[in-house]
Design a protein around this motif. Structure first.
Motif, PDB file in Angstrom:
ATOM      1  N   VAL A  34      -8.242   2.577 -26.636  1.00 21.81           N
ATOM      2  CA  VAL A  34      -8.640   3.737 -25.847  1.00 21.81           C
ATOM      3  C   VAL A  34      -8.323   3.447 -24.394  1.00 21.81           C
ATOM      4  N   VAL A  35      -7.842   4.450 -23.673  1.00 24.74           N
ATOM      5  CA  VAL A  35      -7.512   4.292 -22.255  1.00 24.74           C
ATOM      6  C   VAL A  35      -8.289   5.319 -21.442  1.00 24.74           C
ATOM      7  N   PHE A  36      -9.073   4.835 -20.473  1.00 23.58           N
ATOM      8  CA  PHE A  36      -9.717   5.695 -19.486  1.00 23.58           C
ATOM      9  C   PHE A  36      -8.862   5.658 -18.227  1.00 23.58           C
ATOM     10  N   GLN A  37      -8.517   6.826 -17.705  1.00 26.91           N
ATOM     11  CA  GLN A  37      -7.691   6.915 -16.510  1.00 26.91           C
ATOM     12  C   GLN A  37      -8.551   7.302 -15.310  1.00 26.91           C
ATOM     13  N   THR A  38      -8.463   6.511 -14.244  1.00 33.26           N
ATOM     14  CA  THR A  38      -9.163   6.803 -12.995  1.00 33.26           C
ATOM     15  C   THR A  38      -8.155   6.760 -11.854  1.00 33.26           C
ATOM     16  N   ASN A  69     -13.863  12.772 -20.909  1.00 33.72           N
ATOM     17  CA  ASN A  69     -13.073  13.384 -19.837  1.00 33.72           C
ATOM     18  C   ASN A  69     -14.005  14.053 -18.825  1.00 33.72           C
ATOM     19  N   THR A  70     -13.780  13.804 -17.553  1.00 32.59           N
ATOM     20  CA  THR A  70     -14.574  14.271 -16.397  1.00 32.59           C
ATOM     21  C   THR A  70     -15.923  13.574 -16.286  1.00 32.59           C
ATOM     22  N   ASN A  71     -16.208  12.589 -17.169  1.00 30.67           N
ATOM     23  CA  ASN A  71     -17.407  11.772 -17.019  1.00 30.67           C
ATOM     24  C   ASN A  71     -17.169  10.792 -15.872  1.00 30.67           C
ATOM     25  N   HIS A  72     -18.101   9.875 -15.607  1.00 30.99           N
ATOM     26  CA  HIS A  72     -17.906   8.967 -14.479  1.00 30.99           C
ATOM     27  C   HIS A  72     -18.665   7.653 -14.674  1.00 30.99           C
ATOM     28  N   PHE A  73     -18.315   6.675 -13.841  1.00 43.20           N
ATOM     29  CA  PHE A  73     -19.041   5.406 -13.767  1.00 43.20           C
ATOM     30  C   PHE A  73     -20.158   5.606 -12.737  1.00 43.20           C
ATOM     31  N   PHE A  74     -21.380   5.717 -13.214  1.00 35.01           N
ATOM     32  CA  PHE A  74     -22.479   5.981 -12.278  1.00 35.01           C
ATOM     33  C   PHE A  74     -23.024   4.692 -11.665  1.00 35.01           C
ATOM     34  N   THR A 157      -8.961  -4.642 -22.946  1.00 38.32           N
ATOM     35  CA  THR A 157      -7.716  -5.318 -23.307  1.00 38.32           C
ATOM     36  C   THR A 157      -6.692  -5.268 -22.170  1.00 38.32           C
ATOM     37  N   LYS A 158      -6.813  -4.261 -21.308  1.00 41.37           N
ATOM     38  CA  LYS A 158      -5.963  -4.169 -20.112  1.00 41.37           C
ATOM     39  C   LYS A 158      -6.769  -3.465 -19.025  1.00 41.37           C
ATOM     40  N   GLY A 159      -6.462  -3.828 -17.772  1.00 38.41           N
ATOM     41  CA  GLY A 159      -7.102  -3.115 -16.668  1.00 38.41           C
ATOM     42  C   GLY A 159      -8.146  -3.891 -15.909  1.00 38.41           C
ATOM     43  N   ILE A 186     -13.721   9.614 -14.635  1.00 40.03           N
ATOM     44  CA  ILE A 186     -12.751   9.369 -15.706  1.00 40.03           C
ATOM     45  C   ILE A 186     -11.919  10.643 -15.800  1.00 40.03           C
ATOM     46  N   LEU A 187     -10.761  10.630 -15.177  1.00 39.44           N
ATOM     47  CA  LEU A 187      -9.944  11.835 -15.068  1.00 39.44           C
ATOM     48  C   LEU A 187      -9.517  12.343 -16.433  1.00 39.44           C
ATOM     49  N   SER A 188      -9.130  11.426 -17.290  1.00 33.78           N
ATOM     50  CA  SER A 188      -8.735  11.783 -18.649  1.00 33.78           C
ATOM     51  C   SER A 188      -8.784  10.527 -19.508  1.00 33.78           C
TER      52      SER A 188
END
Length: 230
Positions: A34-38, A69-74, A157-159, A186-188
């Motif tokens: 899974v990839v979270f994009q920020t 999607n559109t969630n965030h790191f609070f 695994t990456k990032g 989390i943009l997408s």
């Protein structure tokens, strides 16, 4: 001389045995990623399906539904955790009915002997051990006091460089939480299967080899049987 050599061999064997034990204790990752994009970069992670199968199924379903999607790191506490908000309250976009049904579900606590070290994914919960829902933490350092108390279900695994960038952002203290001054969205998100990816590459190579073979066969035919079809 023989004794020194034997002692060196014993030490080497002991080291290999220790490495083998450590490797055996580390859970095996499944093939899903899974990839979270920020805006600070991507964070890729995999799951431990044999360690926390119910948790993995729940989180993966939320990902497939686009729940994060559109969630965030609070929460971003340097050296400790970067925590994703629960889907129900953390998204800026409204949820559809299917997302809402999955987001409010809770998961039984799947507590194991896996250790909380940097990169590990660990479920958030309330006092009830079976209250984990959709919020989870990415460990930014070793946290042995969490071991056996929170369900570990995967690892990054990456990032790691993206996590380092998040750790450097300005924060504020609110109760027990260290929170970023800005919203880290989390943009997408997307997911893929590493085994499928490998098969695609293998198929591509095979197709090229078959095409090259066909060309060579045709060249030989034209040379030896110019007036005949095979």
């Amino acid at each position: 001389m023989w004794i020194q050599g034997f002692s060196f061999w014993i030490k080497g064997f002991s080291l290999l045995a220790l490495i083998s034990v450590i490797s055996a204790l580390e859970p095996e990752l499944g093939s899903t990623r899974v990839v979270f994009q920020t805006k600070y970069g991507d964070i890729e992670f995999g799951f431990y399906p044999t360690v926390a199968p119910k948790t993995v199924d729940h989180i993966y379903k939320l990902v497939r539904l686009g729940g994060y999607n559109t969630n965030h790191f609070f929460r971003v506490d340097k050296g400790f955790v970067a925590q994703v908000a629960d889907v129900t309250n953390g998204r800026s976009a409204p949820m559809n009915e299917e997302q809402r049904r999955e987001a409010v579900k809770t998961v039984v606590g799947e507590f194991t002997e896996v250790k909380h070290v940097r990169g590990i994914l660990s479920m958030g919960r309330y006092d009830d051990p079976d209250s984990a829902s959709s919020s989870f933490s990415i460990l930014l350092g070793d946290a042995p006091h969490l071991d056996g108390k929170y369900a570990i279900f995967g690892k990054v695994t990456k990032g790691d460089e993206t996590l380092t960038k998040l750790e450097q952002l300005p924060t504020r203290k609110e109760g027990i939480f260290v929170m970023p001054m800005e919203r880290i969205t989390i943009l997408s998100s997307y997911y893929y299967d590493t085994e499928t990816e490998n098969c695609e590459e293998d198929r591509s190579i095979l197709k090229r080899r078959l095409a090259a073979s066909a060309i060579e066969v045709e060249r030989q035919r034209m040379k030896c049987f110019p007036d005949k079809a095979i």
